[in-house]
Design a protein around this motif. Structure first.
Motif, short mmCIF file in Angstrom:
data_model
loop_
_atom_site.label_atom_id
_atom_site.label_comp_id
_atom_site.label_asym_id
_atom_site.label_seq_id
_atom_site.Cartn_x
_atom_site.Cartn_y
_atom_site.Cartn_z
N ALA A 90 0.75 -1.48 0.01
CA ALA A 90 -0.17 -0.21 -0.22
C ALA A 90 1.43 0.90 0.18
CB ALA A 90 -1.11 -0.16 0.87
N PRO A 91 0.64 2.64 -0.64
CA PRO A 91 1.25 3.28 -0.94
C PRO A 91 1.86 3.96 1.32
CG PRO A 91 -0.88 3.86 -1.17
CD PRO A 91 -1.06 2.81 -0.67
N GLU A 92 3.50 4.16 1.00
CA GLU A 92 3.89 3.87 2.03
C GLU A 92 3.51 5.11 3.30
OE1 GLU A 92 8.12 6.61 1.68
OE2 GLU A 92 7.74 4.32 0.85
N ASN A 93 3.61 5.09 4.41
CA ASN A 93 3.77 6.05 5.64
C ASN A 93 2.18 6.77 5.51
OD1 ASN A 93 6.13 6.19 7.32
ND2 ASN A 93 6.61 7.05 5.43
N THR A 94 0.93 5.58 5.02
CA THR A 94 -0.50 6.36 5.28
C THR A 94 -1.35 5.71 5.58
OG1 THR A 94 -0.92 4.33 3.41
CG2 THR A 94 -0.05 6.63 2.37
N LEU A 95 -2.40 5.68 6.48
CA LEU A 95 -3.28 5.54 6.85
C LEU A 95 -3.53 3.98 6.22
CD1 LEU A 95 -5.84 7.87 8.24
CD2 LEU A 95 -3.80 6.86 9.60
N ALA A 96 -3.92 3.93 4.84
CA ALA A 96 -4.26 2.32 4.02
C ALA A 96 -3.12 1.18 4.35
CB ALA A 96 -3.98 2.97 2.68
N ALA A 97 -1.36 1.80 4.74
CA ALA A 97 -0.79 0.98 5.26
C ALA A 97 -0.39 0.86 5.94
CB ALA A 97 0.80 2.00 4.06
N ILE A 98 -1.37 1.31 7.06
CA ILE A 98 -1.26 0.64 8.66
C ILE A 98 -2.87 -0.11 8.60
CG2 ILE A 98 -1.91 1.30 10.82
CD1 ILE A 98 -0.71 4.08 10.13
N ARG A 99 -3.36 -0.40 8.26
CA ARG A 99 -4.34 -1.02 7.65
C ARG A 99 -4.23 -2.37 6.41
NH1 ARG A 99 -8.05 3.84 6.46
NH2 ARG A 99 -8.77 5.04 7.99
N GLU A 100 -3.40 -2.50 5.88
CA GLU A 100 -3.25 -3.11 5.17
C GLU A 100 -2.25 -4.83 6.07
OE1 GLU A 100 -4.26 -4.91 1.60
OE2 GLU A 100 -5.75 -3.23 2.09
N ALA A 101 -1.14 -3.61 6.91
CA ALA A 101 -0.34 -4.32 7.27
C ALA A 101 -0.98 -5.43 8.82
CB ALA A 101 0.56 -3.72 7.51
N SER A 102 -2.05 -4.12 9.12
CA SER A 102 -3.02 -5.58 9.97
C SER A 102 -3.67 -6.49 9.68
CB SER A 102 -3.94 -4.49 10.52
OG SER A 102 -4.62 -4.71 11.02
N LYS A 103 -4.16 -5.95 8.10
CA LYS A 103 -5.17 -7.08 7.77
C LYS A 103 -4.19 -8.34 7.09
CE LYS A 103 -6.34 -6.36 3.43
NZ LYS A 103 -7.38 -5.81 2.27
N ASN A 104 -2.74 -7.85 6.82
CA ASN A 104 -2.38 -8.93 6.92
C ASN A 104 -1.37 -9.76 7.51
OD1 ASN A 104 -2.99 -8.34 3.59
ND2 ASN A 104 -1.52 -7.12 3.34
N GLY A 105 -1.83 -9.20 9.10
CA GLY A 105 -0.49 -10.46 9.40
C GLY A 105 0.22 -9.89 10.46
N ALA A 106 1.10 -8.44 9.91
CA ALA A 106 1.50 -7.51 10.43
C ALA A 106 1.81 -7.40 12.56
CB ALA A 106 2.11 -6.54 10.40
N THR A 107 2.81 -7.59 13.25
CA THR A 107 3.07 -7.42 14.54
C THR A 107 2.75 -5.74 14.78
OG1 THR A 107 3.70 -9.00 14.64
CG2 THR A 107 3.69 -8.09 16.91
N GLY A 108 3.32 -4.91 13.78
CA GLY A 108 3.10 -3.65 13.72
C GLY A 108 3.83 -2.82 12.82
N VAL A 109 3.72 -1.90 12.92
CA VAL A 109 4.88 -1.10 11.45
C VAL A 109 5.29 -0.16 12.01
CG1 VAL A 109 2.05 -0.99 10.19
CG2 VAL A 109 2.32 0.90 12.63
N GLU A 110 6.38 0.16 10.76
CA GLU A 110 7.25 1.79 11.19
C GLU A 110 7.10 2.76 10.90
OE1 GLU A 110 11.94 3.82 9.20
OE2 GLU A 110 9.46 2.07 8.41
N LEU A 111 7.46 3.63 10.67
CA LEU A 111 6.77 4.95 10.87
C LEU A 111 7.56 5.94 10.32
CD1 LEU A 111 3.31 4.59 12.32
CD2 LEU A 111 3.63 4.05 9.77
N ASP A 112 8.09 6.41 9.37
CA ASP A 112 8.69 8.11 9.55
C ASP A 112 7.76 9.00 9.95
OD1 ASP A 112 11.20 6.51 8.54
OD2 ASP A 112 9.85 6.05 6.55
N LEU A 113 8.44 9.99 10.82
CA LEU A 113 8.01 11.03 11.27
C LEU A 113 8.97 12.25 10.70
CD1 LEU A 113 6.82 13.19 13.30
CD2 LEU A 113 8.51 12.32 15.53
N GLU A 114 8.22 13.20 10.13
CA GLU A 114 9.04 14.70 9.58
C GLU A 114 7.85 15.52 9.75
OE1 GLU A 114 10.81 16.19 7.75
OE2 GLU A 114 12.47 15.18 7.42
N PHE A 115 8.17 16.51 9.80
CA PHE A 115 7.47 17.46 10.51
C PHE A 115 7.21 18.81 8.58
CE2 PHE A 115 9.69 16.60 14.02
CZ PHE A 115 8.18 16.89 14.58
#
Length: 330
Positions: free
Chosen positions: A76-101
């Motif tokens: 899914a598009p990186e660092n998006t809510l869609a990616a977070i939801r896809e990761a959960s659906k696909n069985g990920a334990t967690g997500v790595e997310l990049d922080l910027e300002f």
């Protein structure tokens, strides 16, 4: 791994260097004693191992955690809510997310310091306000762009709330801005206390981790490292054509690697060490285990590699895809 001298060698090396430089035993004793005192006063202790284990190995997740890199940027598009939801659906334990300002100081999810690579926009983040970013399509250049068309760049707050809802562990990857990042994360931990047991703050920059521990010493942290990163790209190709520059940065790579393994980890009081997968071995995992630090490998993108880390090394790994093999990512 290069330069794996014992930790107790540090002060001996400093003593010899100072003695050769000053030829004064008195100065040598004074400087080395000051170094001892500095480390004793200013280094942070590791958080309790029981809590670090809860973050790295959440209850019910099994011995090895699979963490979606940038939320799973292949699926899914990186660092998006869609990616977070896809990761959960696909069985990920967690997500790595990049922080910027953004230009107006809002913490968002973004890996690069420009929007060019991942969106239909162009320009540096430092010159773009949140309202401007809200008009961009974060799926515009993704291989599944049609499926996720119109996906927005989320704020850090939105991403954390989604991860908390889905009970995903978060690996916050902080690229820079140590003061701003520490302040933003401290507020998030205050607002969502569950993060103390379900997230870890990571960075290539030791200053970021040290500042985070200063801001909130209860936060679980990790250093991220790839040997030879100053002189070479991830695939091993030299960064510079100039020979003198290449050799100078190779030397700096050796110093940086030694510092990570013998000084910086202890100074920051980290609980995990995130390292590029090509440098992980059973001996390397054991090296860190003896120091109470867990190894997490990145980026593990094939089924064979995942089996190696899961069955043989039994260490957490970060991957671009939870569902299929994909290209190497350094």
């Amino acid at each position: 791994m290069m330069l794996q001298l014992g930790d107790d060698v540090l002060y001996s090396v400093v003593s010899v260097v100072v003695l050769l430089g000053t030829r004064s035993p008195l100065w040598t004793v004074g400087i080395v004693a000051s170094l001892y005192l500095f480390m004793a006063v200013f280094q942070f202790p590791q958080v309790p191992s029981t809590r670090a284990q809860q973050v790295l190995h959440p209850p019910g997740s099994g011995r090895v955690s699979a963490v979606a890199h940038r939320g799973g940027g292949h699926d899914a598009p990186e660092n998006t809510l869609a990616a977070i939801r896809e990761a959960s659906k696909n069985g990920a334990t967690g997500v790595e997310l990049d922080l910027e300002f953004t230009a107006d100081g809002v913490a968002i999810l973004m890996h690069d310091d420009t929007v060019d690579r991942t969106t239909n926009g162009s320009g540096p983040l430092s010159q773009m306000r949140l309202s401007e970013l809200g008009k961009l399509d974060a799926a515009a250049k993704h291989r599944l762009g049609d499926k996720f068309a119109g996906e927005k760049i989320p704020t850090l707050e939105e991403a954390v709330e989604e991860c908390v809802r889905l009970q995903l562990t978060i690996y916050f990857d902080v690229k820079g801005h140590p003061d701003e990042a520490a302040a933003a994360l401290k507020e998030l931990y205050k607002k969502h206390p569950v993060l103390y047991n379900s997230s870890i703050v990571c960075s290539f920059e030791p200053k970021v981790i040290y500042r985070m521990r200063q801001s909130d010493p209860e936060v679980v942290t990790a250093l991220t490292h790839r040997p030879w990163s100053l002189s070479r790209f991830g695939d091993g190709a030299p960064r510079f054509t100039s020979l003198w520059k290449h050799h100078w940065l190779t030397l700096m790579d050796m110093v940086l690697d030694w510092a990570h393994h013998h000084v910086l980890w202890k100074f920051c009081g980290i609980s995990a060490f995130l390292v590029q997968k090509n440098f992980v071995s059973p001996e390397y995992v054991q090296y860190w285990a003896q120091r109470g630090v867990e190894v997490v490998a990145w980026t593990v993108n094939t089924k064979v590699e995942k089996e190696y880390y899961q069955e043989l090394l039994r260490v957490n790994y970060i991957t671009d895809s939870l569902v299929e093999d994909c290209e190497p990512h350094y």
